[in-house]
Design an enzyme around this catalytic site. Structure first.
Site, PDB file in Angstrom:
ATOM      1  N   TYR A   1       1.799  12.763  14.268  1.00 48.03           N
ATOM      2  CA  TYR A   1       2.717  11.010  13.964  1.00 48.03           C
ATOM      3  C   TYR A   1       2.984  10.581  14.072  1.00 48.03           C
ATOM      4  O   TYR A   1       2.955   8.980  13.877  1.00 48.03           O
ATOM      5  CB  TYR A   1       3.646  12.279  12.153  1.00 48.03           C
ATOM      6  CG  TYR A   1       4.615  11.152  11.402  1.00 48.03           C
ATOM      7  CD1 TYR A   1       3.638  10.871  10.372  1.00 48.03           C
ATOM      8  CD2 TYR A   1       5.499  10.176  11.984  1.00 48.03           C
ATOM      9  CE1 TYR A   1       4.421   9.428   9.468  1.00 48.03           C
ATOM     10  CE2 TYR A   1       6.219   9.559  11.034  1.00 48.03           C
ATOM     11  CZ  TYR A   1       5.204   9.333   9.784  1.00 48.03           C
ATOM     12  OH  TYR A   1       6.388   8.411   8.248  1.00 48.03           O
TER      13      TYR A   1
ATOM     14  N   THR B   1       0.568  -1.819   0.136  1.00 46.99           N
ATOM     15  CA  THR B   1       0.012  -0.546   0.366  1.00 46.99           C
ATOM     16  C   THR B   1       0.869   1.009   0.260  1.00 46.99           C
ATOM     17  O   THR B   1       1.868   0.719   0.300  1.00 46.99           O
ATOM     18  CB  THR B   1      -1.141   0.036   1.152  1.00 46.99           C
ATOM     19  OG1 THR B   1      -0.145   0.151   2.602  1.00 46.99           O
ATOM     20  CG2 THR B   1      -1.722  -1.136   1.044  1.00 46.99           C
ATOM     21  N   GLY B   2       0.792   2.943  -0.638  1.00 47.36           N
ATOM     22  CA  GLY B   2       1.624   3.712  -0.845  1.00 47.36           C
ATOM     23  C   GLY B   2       2.338   3.596  -1.594  1.00 47.36           C
ATOM     24  O   GLY B   2       3.579   3.856  -0.914  1.00 47.36           O
ATOM     25  N   GLY B   3       2.184   2.939  -2.993  1.00 46.43           N
ATOM     26  CA  GLY B   3       3.553   2.083  -3.007  1.00 46.43           C
ATOM     27  C   GLY B   3       3.847   2.851  -4.700  1.00 46.43           C
ATOM     28  O   GLY B   3       4.559   1.873  -5.627  1.00 46.43           O
TER      29      GLY B   3
ATOM     30  N   SER C   1       5.423   6.019  -4.549  1.00 48.35           N
ATOM     31  CA  SER C   1       6.103   7.016  -4.334  1.00 48.35           C
ATOM     32  C   SER C   1       7.433   6.916  -3.292  1.00 48.35           C
ATOM     33  O   SER C   1       6.725   5.871  -2.722  1.00 48.35           O
ATOM     34  CB  SER C   1       5.728   8.236  -4.587  1.00 48.35           C
ATOM     35  OG  SER C   1       5.022   8.637  -3.364  1.00 48.35           O
ATOM     36  N   GLY C   2       8.637   7.251  -3.479  1.00 48.35           N
ATOM     37  CA  GLY C   2       9.595   6.982  -1.893  1.00 48.35           C
ATOM     38  C   GLY C   2       9.823   5.440  -1.600  1.00 48.35           C
ATOM     39  O   GLY C   2       9.862   4.946  -2.536  1.00 48.35           O
ATOM     40  N   ILE C   3       9.221   5.506  -0.148  1.00 51.28           N
ATOM     41  CA  ILE C   3       9.998   4.272   0.281  1.00 51.28           C
ATOM     42  C   ILE C   3       8.684   3.367  -0.387  1.00 51.28           C
ATOM     43  O   ILE C   3       9.567   2.048  -0.357  1.00 51.28           O
ATOM     44  CB  ILE C   3       9.740   4.236   1.983  1.00 51.28           C
ATOM     45  CG1 ILE C   3      10.621   5.452   2.671  1.00 51.28           C
ATOM     46  CG2 ILE C   3       9.765   3.167   2.271  1.00 51.28           C
ATOM     47  CD1 ILE C   3      10.456   4.898   3.995  1.00 51.28           C
ATOM     48  N   GLY C   4       7.202   3.207  -0.291  1.00 49.66           N
ATOM     49  CA  GLY C   4       6.738   2.164  -0.769  1.00 49.66           C
ATOM     50  C   GLY C   4       6.704   1.509  -2.757  1.00 49.66           C
ATOM     51  O   GLY C   4       6.809   0.448  -2.276  1.00 49.66           O
TER      52      GLY C   4
ATOM     53  N   SER D   1       8.071   4.366  11.942  1.00 49.35           N
ATOM     54  CA  SER D   1       8.850   5.190  12.154  1.00 49.35           C
ATOM     55  C   SER D   1       9.432   5.654  13.118  1.00 49.35           C
ATOM     56  O   SER D   1       9.095   5.323  14.430  1.00 49.35           O
ATOM     57  CB  SER D   1       7.961   6.897  11.197  1.00 49.35           C
ATOM     58  OG  SER D   1       8.684   7.819  12.321  1.00 49.35           O
TER      59      SER D   1
END
Length: 249
Positions: free
Chosen positions: A151, A13-15, A17-20, A138
């Site tokens: 967060y 999920t959230g794949g 951009s960035g880390i995903g 995190s």
């Protein structure tokens, strides 16, 4: 295709951009068929063009339960199971206590906590025996950063949820762990400041990291691959910090 995840089915999920995205790319390179989610169709189209036919893109907001139902219905129809579930989607905004709004609170908890809890719940019927569940945490869960109180609270919440889910892992037959990055150069992080401030911003973050630099998404993805693979078959309920020592000293 060969690789440590050959013939595995993964959901990230959230794949987009960035880390995903780095995790999805690493999983594809190691032989997995990967379902990638994002709220933005244009980004999903770019991921498919970049990573090729081993990727299935599903537009989904993890904070929306109907979207989660549609995601896992697509996985069931097209793959029938999940071997690796990377619950990575999330985000947050920088705001001091006196400026936090109800909307910011609700949005951050919806993506970072609600999306993780119900993401796993709705994936349960599809998890294969021995499946690996990876929740992106995190360093803010244990080392607060100014302006990231909400967060950090969401990441502390999911860490505690994973502890609880570990107790159920024997009966359910899956492993679940938290992957907690430190400061990492992603679009989400550098997007917190104006373009002309980004270099100075990253340099400032690096001063708090014992290794003297921020991380790269590929470094976080390498740790995700370890947790996804049989190399971590006896790792369960852990929090793996990939932070250059940021939260360790």
């Amino acid at each position: 295709m060969s690789g440590v995840l050959a013939d595995k089915v993964a959901v990230v999920t959230g794949g987009s951009s960035g880390i995903g995205l780095a995790i999805a790319r690493k999983f594809v390179a190691e032989g997995a068929r990967v379902f990638v989610t994002s709220r933005k169709q244009a980004q999903l189209d770019a991921v498919v063009a970049d990573l090729g036919p081993s990727v299935v893109a599903v537009r989904s907001d993890v904070g929306d339960l109907a979207d989660l139902d549609a995601l896992f219905a697509a996985v069931r129809e097209q793959a029938g199971r999940i071997d690796v579930l990377a619950l990575n989607a999330g985000g947050g905004v920088v705001a001091p206590l006196e400026e936090i709004t109800e909307e910011q609170f609700d949005t951050t908890f919806a993506s970072n906590v609600k999306g993780v809890l119900f993401g796993l719940q709705k994936a349960l019927p599809l998890l294969s025996r021995g499946a690996s569940v990876i929740v992106t945490g995190s360093t803010t869960s244990v080392k607060p950063d100014p302006g990231l109180e909400v967060y950090g609270a969401t990441k502390a919440a999911v860490r505690n949820l994973v502890r609880s889910w570990t107790l159920a892992s024997k009966a359910r037959g899956f492993r679940v762990n938290v992957l907690s990055p430190g400061p990492t150069e992603t679009p989400g992080l550098v997007g917190l400041v104006e373009d002309d401030q980004r270099s100075a911003f990253l340099d400032q973050l690096a001063t708090g990291v014992p290794l003297g630099r921020v991380g790269a998404p590929d470094e976080i993805a390498a740790a995700a691959l370890f947790l996804a693979s049989d190399a971590s078959s006896f790792v369960n309920g852990a929090e793996l910090f990939v932070d250059g020592g940021y939260a360790q000293v």
